[in-house]
Scaffold this motif. Sequence first.
Motif, short mmCIF file in Angstrom:
data_model
loop_
_atom_site.label_atom_id
_atom_site.label_comp_id
_atom_site.label_asym_id
_atom_site.label_seq_id
_atom_site.Cartn_x
_atom_site.Cartn_y
_atom_site.Cartn_z
N VAL A 79 -17.58 -21.78 0.27
CA VAL A 79 -16.74 -23.13 -1.38
C VAL A 79 -15.83 -22.62 -1.69
O VAL A 79 -15.58 -21.30 -2.04
CB VAL A 79 -17.05 -24.13 -1.43
N ASP A 80 -14.81 -22.86 -2.13
CA ASP A 80 -13.38 -22.32 -2.29
C ASP A 80 -14.24 -22.05 -4.21
O ASP A 80 -14.60 -22.66 -4.46
CB ASP A 80 -12.03 -23.04 -2.67
N GLY A 81 -12.72 -21.19 -4.52
CA GLY A 81 -12.99 -21.13 -6.45
C GLY A 81 -12.52 -19.51 -6.84
O GLY A 81 -12.13 -19.28 -5.58
N ARG A 82 -13.29 -18.45 -7.19
CA ARG A 82 -12.01 -18.03 -8.00
C ARG A 82 -11.93 -16.38 -6.85
O ARG A 82 -13.51 -16.13 -6.57
CB ARG A 82 -12.10 -17.43 -9.37
N VAL A 83 -11.31 -15.76 -6.94
CA VAL A 83 -11.46 -14.61 -6.25
C VAL A 83 -10.08 -13.66 -6.91
O VAL A 83 -9.21 -13.39 -8.08
CB VAL A 83 -11.25 -14.78 -4.95
N GLN A 84 -10.72 -12.16 -6.52
CA GLN A 84 -10.26 -11.35 -7.14
C GLN A 84 -8.72 -10.44 -6.13
O GLN A 84 -8.12 -9.71 -6.35
CB GLN A 84 -10.43 -9.98 -7.59
N ALA A 85 -9.07 -10.68 -4.64
CA ALA A 85 -8.41 -10.74 -3.55
C ALA A 85 -8.24 -11.71 -2.49
O ALA A 85 -9.33 -12.20 -2.08
CB ALA A 85 -8.38 -9.14 -3.59
N TRP A 86 -7.23 -11.40 -1.45
CA TRP A 86 -7.41 -12.18 -0.25
C TRP A 86 -7.65 -11.19 0.96
O TRP A 86 -6.80 -10.46 0.82
CB TRP A 86 -6.66 -13.09 -0.08
N LEU A 87 -8.33 -11.54 2.20
CA LEU A 87 -7.47 -10.77 3.64
C LEU A 87 -8.03 -12.12 4.22
O LEU A 87 -8.58 -12.50 4.59
CB LEU A 87 -9.72 -10.12 3.92
N ILE A 88 -6.32 -12.05 5.05
CA ILE A 88 -6.46 -13.39 5.82
C ILE A 88 -5.83 -12.39 7.18
O ILE A 88 -5.63 -11.94 7.62
CB ILE A 88 -5.07 -14.01 5.45
N GLY A 89 -5.83 -13.40 8.56
CA GLY A 89 -5.26 -13.32 9.84
C GLY A 89 -6.18 -13.18 10.48
O GLY A 89 -6.04 -13.38 11.95
N SER A 90 -7.38 -12.23 10.62
CA SER A 90 -7.62 -11.12 11.42
C SER A 90 -8.33 -12.47 12.58
O SER A 90 -8.52 -13.31 12.17
CB SER A 90 -9.16 -11.03 11.04
N GLY A 91 -8.24 -12.03 14.06
CA GLY A 91 -9.37 -13.49 14.47
C GLY A 91 -8.50 -14.37 15.08
O GLY A 91 -8.91 -15.41 15.26
N THR A 92 -6.73 -14.70 14.32
CA THR A 92 -5.97 -15.80 14.53
C THR A 92 -4.86 -15.73 15.20
O THR A 92 -4.58 -14.73 15.37
CB THR A 92 -5.86 -16.33 13.12
N ASP A 93 -4.07 -16.58 15.80
CA ASP A 93 -3.37 -16.36 17.14
C ASP A 93 -1.73 -17.12 16.30
O ASP A 93 -1.58 -18.76 15.93
CB ASP A 93 -3.84 -16.68 17.92
N THR A 107 0.28 -20.48 0.43
CA THR A 107 -0.53 -21.31 -0.44
C THR A 107 -1.52 -19.44 -0.59
O THR A 107 -0.89 -18.91 -2.19
CB THR A 107 -1.91 -21.78 -0.58
N VAL A 108 -1.61 -19.13 0.33
CA VAL A 108 -2.22 -17.58 -0.41
C VAL A 108 -1.87 -16.42 -0.67
O VAL A 108 -1.79 -15.42 -1.92
CB VAL A 108 -3.60 -16.95 0.81
N LEU A 109 -1.24 -16.58 0.09
CA LEU A 109 0.66 -16.00 0.56
C LEU A 109 1.50 -15.67 -1.38
O LEU A 109 2.19 -15.07 -1.71
CB LEU A 109 1.54 -15.11 1.71
N SER A 110 1.06 -16.71 -1.82
CA SER A 110 2.31 -17.11 -2.95
C SER A 110 1.06 -17.37 -4.55
O SER A 110 1.66 -17.08 -5.19
CB SER A 110 3.10 -18.37 -2.85
N SER A 111 0.18 -16.54 -4.50
CA SER A 111 -0.93 -16.19 -5.10
C SER A 111 -0.19 -15.46 -5.91
O SER A 111 0.05 -13.78 -5.26
CB SER A 111 -1.99 -16.60 -4.50
N PRO A 112 -1.27 -15.36 -6.81
CA PRO A 112 -1.02 -13.45 -7.97
C PRO A 112 -2.14 -12.53 -7.39
O PRO A 112 -1.65 -11.05 -7.78
CB PRO A 112 -1.00 -14.16 -9.33
N GLU A 113 -2.66 -13.14 -6.94
CA GLU A 113 -4.36 -11.81 -6.24
C GLU A 113 -3.84 -11.12 -4.78
O GLU A 113 -2.81 -11.94 -4.17
CB GLU A 113 -4.87 -12.75 -6.30
#
Length: 279
Positions: A79-93, A107-113
């Motif tokens: 479930v969504d919630g607070r994070v200190q960092a993100w990982l995106i893109g692996s295994g996607t096309d 949205t993730v790429l415009s976040s402060p984290e």
Amino acid sequence: MVGSWTVQDAARVLRRPTAADDKYSRGVLGVRTGSDAYPGAAVLGVEAAWRTGLGMVRYLGPSVPTSLVLQRCPETVTVDGRVQAWLIGSGTDASARTDADTDALRTVLSSPEPVVVDAGALDLAPDASAPIIVTPHAREHARLRSILGLAEVAPGADAERAASAVETAAALGGTVVLKGSVTIVAAANGWVTSVSAGTPWLATAGTGDVLAGAIGAVVAGAGAGAAGDLGRLAAAGVWLHGRAGALAAAEFGPAGGPLTASDVAAALPRAVAEALATR
């Protein structure tokens, strides 16, 4: 001459938990990776993040990889919630991405984290306002440079690879992890290092997903101020991944032997412990 990252360098970056920590203070990594076509990338990245050491992993992805992630790592929060960092893109096309997927990634790429951007999300990196680490291999790096309007670079020695990575990092305004047998890590301010802790046995499917998870965990675990030192945090993650690969291969004798990406993820705790023991 580009300096070489060492176990002592990694140890200085890694954070050992204390009795005062809880799961949130140890770092929370948000993960948007995997797809119905490549669900294993989500599993490998999530497991690698857990085994590198942090307080929580939040996985937000399609139903098929979500199910597999929970089977492998039931401690994962979905479930969504607070994070200190993100990982995106692996295994996607990128060519198969829906508008909703693109909106979620933007949205993730415009976040402060800080965000670790891998594989199928690299095309969105140039428009990011978040602090970013991109993790391309040579062909992905060439495509990223084209998007940024940079000149094509012919394959070359490590010095030439380092120079191109520094140029890309400056144009991107982020950190570049240029993967290879020697991995180059370059920051936007011109800082650069090389990491060669690995083994040729790492040249197998899925190890890049493990690398991305390890870097994401190190960044999330660094807590406040991580965005100001992404180059060194990324280099520490690369060193841990390479050392884990070497440890996994060494299980089969002095010359090493075949490994899988899952073997590398399983060896990450030993690599972390080895680094911390040098402090």
